[in-house]
Design a protein around this motif. Structure first.
Motif, PDB file in Angstrom:
ATOM      1  N   ASP A  24       0.809  -1.223   0.000  1.00 36.58           N
ATOM      2  CA  ASP A  24       0.000   0.000   0.000  1.00 36.58           C
ATOM      3  C   ASP A  24       0.846   1.278   0.000  1.00 36.58           C
ATOM      4  N   SER A  25       1.861   1.313  -0.818  1.00 38.87           N
ATOM      5  CA  SER A  25       2.738   2.481  -0.996  1.00 38.87           C
ATOM      6  C   SER A  25       3.621   2.781   0.205  1.00 38.87           C
ATOM      7  N   THR A  26       3.863   1.824   1.060  1.00 37.87           N
ATOM      8  CA  THR A  26       4.837   2.017   2.130  1.00 37.87           C
ATOM      9  C   THR A  26       5.991   1.061   1.883  1.00 37.87           C
ATOM     10  N   GLY A  27       7.194   1.559   2.009  1.00 32.59           N
ATOM     11  CA  GLY A  27       8.356   0.717   1.781  1.00 32.59           C
ATOM     12  C   GLY A  27       8.629  -0.189   2.958  1.00 32.59           C
ATOM     13  N   TRP A  28       9.354  -1.244   2.703  1.00 33.98           N
ATOM     14  CA  TRP A  28       9.784  -2.152   3.759  1.00 33.98           C
ATOM     15  C   TRP A  28      11.161  -1.720   4.231  1.00 33.98           C
ATOM     16  N   GLY A  29      11.596  -2.208   5.334  1.00 34.33           N
ATOM     17  CA  GLY A  29      12.913  -1.863   5.860  1.00 34.33           C
ATOM     18  C   GLY A  29      12.810  -0.747   6.877  1.00 34.33           C
ATOM     19  N   ILE A  30      13.942  -0.197   7.267  1.00 37.68           N
ATOM     20  CA  ILE A  30      13.982   0.814   8.318  1.00 37.68           C
ATOM     21  C   ILE A  30      13.830   2.236   7.778  1.00 37.68           C
ATOM     22  N   LEU A  31      14.283   2.497   6.558  1.00 40.37           N
ATOM     23  CA  LEU A  31      14.259   3.859   6.029  1.00 40.37           C
ATOM     24  C   LEU A  31      12.865   4.481   5.914  1.00 40.37           C
ATOM     25  N   HIS A  33      10.559   4.440   7.879  1.00 37.86           N
ATOM     26  CA  HIS A  33      10.171   4.967   9.183  1.00 37.86           C
ATOM     27  C   HIS A  33      10.718   6.377   9.391  1.00 37.86           C
ATOM     28  N   TRP A  34      11.773   6.725   8.675  1.00 38.94           N
ATOM     29  CA  TRP A  34      12.421   8.017   8.842  1.00 38.94           C
ATOM     30  C   TRP A  34      12.206   8.956   7.653  1.00 38.94           C
ATOM     31  N   TYR A  35      12.204   8.413   6.447  1.00 40.03           N
ATOM     32  CA  TYR A  35      12.140   9.235   5.234  1.00 40.03           C
ATOM     33  C   TYR A  35      11.035   8.745   4.314  1.00 40.03           C
ATOM     34  N   ASP A  36      10.452   9.652   3.577  1.00 39.62           N
ATOM     35  CA  ASP A  36       9.438   9.301   2.589  1.00 39.62           C
ATOM     36  C   ASP A  36      10.050   9.503   1.200  1.00 39.62           C
ATOM     37  N   THR A  39       9.704   5.771  -5.123  1.00 40.37           N
ATOM     38  CA  THR A  39      10.164   4.442  -5.520  1.00 40.37           C
ATOM     39  C   THR A  39      11.486   4.516  -6.283  1.00 40.37           C
ATOM     40  N   LEU A  40      11.607   5.489  -7.171  1.00 46.79           N
ATOM     41  CA  LEU A  40      12.863   5.624  -7.925  1.00 46.79           C
ATOM     42  C   LEU A  40      14.041   5.973  -7.018  1.00 46.79           C
ATOM     43  N   GLY A  41      13.776   6.644  -5.924  1.00 46.20           N
ATOM     44  CA  GLY A  41      14.832   6.917  -4.953  1.00 46.20           C
ATOM     45  C   GLY A  41      15.367   5.626  -4.350  1.00 46.20           C
ATOM     46  N   TYR A  42      14.449   4.714  -4.035  1.00 48.13           N
ATOM     47  CA  TYR A  42      14.870   3.413  -3.510  1.00 48.13           C
ATOM     48  C   TYR A  42      15.606   2.597  -4.566  1.00 48.13           C
TER      49      TYR A  42
END
Length: 70
Positions: A24-31, A33-36, A39-42
């Motif tokens: 649902d448009s939330t990334g997995w992992g720890i980042l 939680h801190w940064y939004d 997808t291309l950034g990831y």
């Protein structure tokens, strides 16, 4: 040391991109939680991790070749 950092960056980038793509448009992992990040950034982060790993492996091969006298 670059190799270890590259692995961490690769994993965080891949988890972020996969999470944003398949959930649902939330990334997995720890980042996430801190940064939004988009997808291309990831994806760019994962590519940077791969580049660090490749750089470390090439440096290891170069050091081995120089150390053997060849």
């Amino acid at each position: 040391m670059r190799g270890i950092i590259g692995i961490i960056v690769l994993i965080q980038g891949a988890l972020g991109a996969l999470g944003r793509t398949f959930t649902d448009s939330t990334g997995w992992g720890i980042l996430p939680h801190w940064y939004d990040l988009p997808t291309l950034g990831y994806v760019a982060m994962a590519a940077a991790g791969l580049a660090l790993i490749a750089w470390e492996e090439a440096d290891k091969k170069r050091r081995k070749r120089v150390g053997s006298g060849g």
